[in-house]
Write a protein that holds these residues in place. Sequence first.
Motif, PDB file in Angstrom:
ATOM      1  N   GLY A  93     -24.513  71.474 -44.870  1.00 37.35           N
ATOM      2  CA  GLY A  93     -23.597  71.022 -43.823  1.00 37.35           C
ATOM      3  C   GLY A  93     -24.396  70.124 -42.912  1.00 37.35           C
ATOM      4  O   GLY A  93     -24.938  69.113 -43.349  1.00 37.35           O
ATOM      5  N   PRO A 135     -20.140  61.163 -42.957  1.00 32.61           N
ATOM      6  CA  PRO A 135     -18.912  60.703 -43.620  1.00 32.61           C
ATOM      7  C   PRO A 135     -18.790  59.186 -43.672  1.00 32.61           C
ATOM      8  O   PRO A 135     -18.220  58.639 -44.631  1.00 32.61           O
ATOM      9  N   THR A 173     -22.066  74.951 -51.650  1.00 34.95           N
ATOM     10  CA  THR A 173     -21.145  75.364 -50.599  1.00 34.95           C
ATOM     11  C   THR A 173     -21.479  74.623 -49.317  1.00 34.95           C
ATOM     12  O   THR A 173     -22.599  74.155 -49.130  1.00 34.95           O
ATOM     13  N   GLY A 220     -19.731  72.276 -45.687  1.00 33.77           N
ATOM     14  CA  GLY A 220     -18.850  71.182 -45.323  1.00 33.77           C
ATOM     15  C   GLY A 220     -19.282  69.829 -45.815  1.00 33.77           C
ATOM     16  O   GLY A 220     -18.454  68.915 -45.936  1.00 33.77           O
ATOM     17  N   PHE A 250     -19.943  68.839 -48.701  1.00 33.17           N
ATOM     18  CA  PHE A 250     -19.353  68.474 -49.983  1.00 33.17           C
ATOM     19  C   PHE A 250     -17.898  68.041 -49.870  1.00 33.17           C
ATOM     20  O   PHE A 250     -17.301  67.592 -50.853  1.00 33.17           O
ATOM     21  N   ARG A 251     -17.334  68.166 -48.661  1.00 32.18           N
ATOM     22  CA  ARG A 251     -16.001  67.593 -48.452  1.00 32.18           C
ATOM     23  C   ARG A 251     -16.035  66.071 -48.505  1.00 32.18           C
ATOM     24  O   ARG A 251     -14.976  65.438 -48.546  1.00 32.18           O
ATOM     25  N   MET A 252     -17.221  65.494 -48.523  1.00 33.63           N
ATOM     26  CA  MET A 252     -17.349  64.047 -48.696  1.00 33.63           C
ATOM     27  C   MET A 252     -16.761  63.598 -50.026  1.00 33.63           C
ATOM     28  O   MET A 252     -16.336  62.451 -50.184  1.00 33.63           O
ATOM     29  N   GLY A 253     -16.739  64.476 -51.006  1.00 32.66           N
ATOM     30  CA  GLY A 253     -16.102  64.165 -52.284  1.00 32.66           C
ATOM     31  C   GLY A 253     -16.994  63.394 -53.239  1.00 32.66           C
ATOM     32  O   GLY A 253     -18.227  63.489 -53.185  1.00 32.66           O
ATOM     33  N   GLU A 254     -16.378  62.627 -54.100  1.00 34.82           N
ATOM     34  CA  GLU A 254     -17.067  62.006 -55.222  1.00 34.82           C
ATOM     35  C   GLU A 254     -18.234  61.095 -54.848  1.00 34.82           C
ATOM     36  O   GLU A 254     -19.197  61.010 -55.613  1.00 34.82           O
ATOM     37  N   LEU A 304     -20.610  63.960 -54.680  1.00 36.45           N
ATOM     38  CA  LEU A 304     -20.579  64.924 -55.782  1.00 36.45           C
ATOM     39  C   LEU A 304     -20.995  64.307 -57.107  1.00 36.45           C
ATOM     40  O   LEU A 304     -21.659  64.971 -57.920  1.00 36.45           O
ATOM     41  N   THR A 348     -17.904  76.525 -58.896  1.00 38.86           N
ATOM     42  CA  THR A 348     -17.365  76.265 -57.568  1.00 38.86           C
ATOM     43  C   THR A 348     -17.570  77.490 -56.679  1.00 38.86           C
ATOM     44  O   THR A 348     -17.357  78.617 -57.112  1.00 38.86           O
ATOM     45  N   SER A 353     -16.629  80.736 -48.193  1.00 42.43           N
ATOM     46  CA  SER A 353     -17.479  80.128 -47.182  1.00 42.43           C
ATOM     47  C   SER A 353     -18.548  81.103 -46.700  1.00 42.43           C
ATOM     48  O   SER A 353     -18.509  82.306 -47.018  1.00 42.43           O
TER      49      SER A 353
END
Length: 336
Positions: A137, A227, A270, A272, A274-278, A281, A299, A303
Motif C-alpha cells: 500500500g 495512481p 494484498t 491497496g 494493486f487497485r492500480m490494475g493492469e 499487475l 488472489t 484484507s
Amino acid sequence: MADPAGRGAFVLGADSGGSGLRIALARADGGHAPRPLATRSSQEPVRTGPAGIDASQLLSQLLPSAEDLLSRVGANGIAAVCIGAAGMATLGDDLRARLPAALTAAFGPVRLALASDAVTAYAGALGQRPGAVVAAGTGLVAMGTDLTAAGGWRRADGWGHLLGDCGSGAWIGRAGLEAAMRAYDGRPGGSHPLLARAEAQFGPAGQLPGALYPRPDRPAVLASFAPEVGRCAAAGDPVAAGVLDDAARHLADAAAAVCPSGGRPTVALTGGLFRMGEPLLAPVRAALAVRLPHAHRETAAGSPLDGALAIAAALSEGRLKLPADPKLLQITPPVG
C-alpha cells in the motif's frame, strides 16, 4: 438490545497504517473468516515518535470506537483483540508495554494479539496456510511461513520509505515525482506527462520540496501520486511504465526472499496498491514468473483488517496456528 450470547461473544480487530486506523467487530464464533458486523475508520494515522508507535494516540481512537461498535451491535463483551500495526516489529515497544493493561482495564480479561500489519495481511490473504504474501500500500512488506515453530516467520522489506518499502505506493510515487522533476530541470530520464500531473496535484514544480518535506505524513503524500504513475503508464508514457516495471521486480524479489522452499508454495498479493490494475499487475505477473516459476499465485481472500479479525477469532477459540513471535505476533493470555 442485549446480546443473547453474553459477554465475550465478540472479537475486535484493528488495522493501523499510513492511511489511518480501521477497526471492526465480529462474532468470536464466526469461523475462519469472520465477517465484520460493524466497522469504524479514521484517516488520521497513528503517530510515531521517539518511543515508537504512540500507544496513547492509538488508544484514544481505539477505545471510543470499540465502545461505539459494541453499542451498535448490542454486545457487552470482547473475548479477544488483534491489533495489526505498520512498524510493530521495530516500533511497537510502547504498544507492547501499555496495551495489555489498557485493554484489560477497558474490557476486562481479553486475549490480545499485537501483530505486525504484515502478519494480519498474511492472515487476511491466506488464512492459516503456509505460503508467502506481499502486502503493498503506502509501504511494502513480504511475509512467509511454513507454519512450523522452527521455521517461524520470514520477512523481507517493510523498512519504511527512507530505507526500503521498495515497489510500494510511496516508492512509486517518489520515483514518479523524481521523473517529473527531471523533466522540469531538462535532465535525461524525465517525463513531461508526469510533470503535468505532479503540477496538477501539488502546484508548481519548483515549490514541491517546500510542500512535501515538512509533511509528517510524507509517505502517504508520496503514495498519493502512485495512481498518477499508473495512469501515465496506461497512456503510453515509457518512463512511467519503467517505474512500474522496476516496482514489480522489487515486489517479486521480496516474495522470493520469504517463500517457503519445496513443493509448490502459494503466493498472494494484498493491499491497496494493486487497485492500480493492469499497469502494475501485468509487470508483477511477469516478474513473479521469472523469480518464482514454481509458485501458485492466488488472489488474496481478504484484507489486513479481515486478517486481524481472523487472528482474534482463532485466538479466542484456541485454534491459532500462525507462529507466535515476540516482535511480529505477540500473544498475551487473559489476565485474572
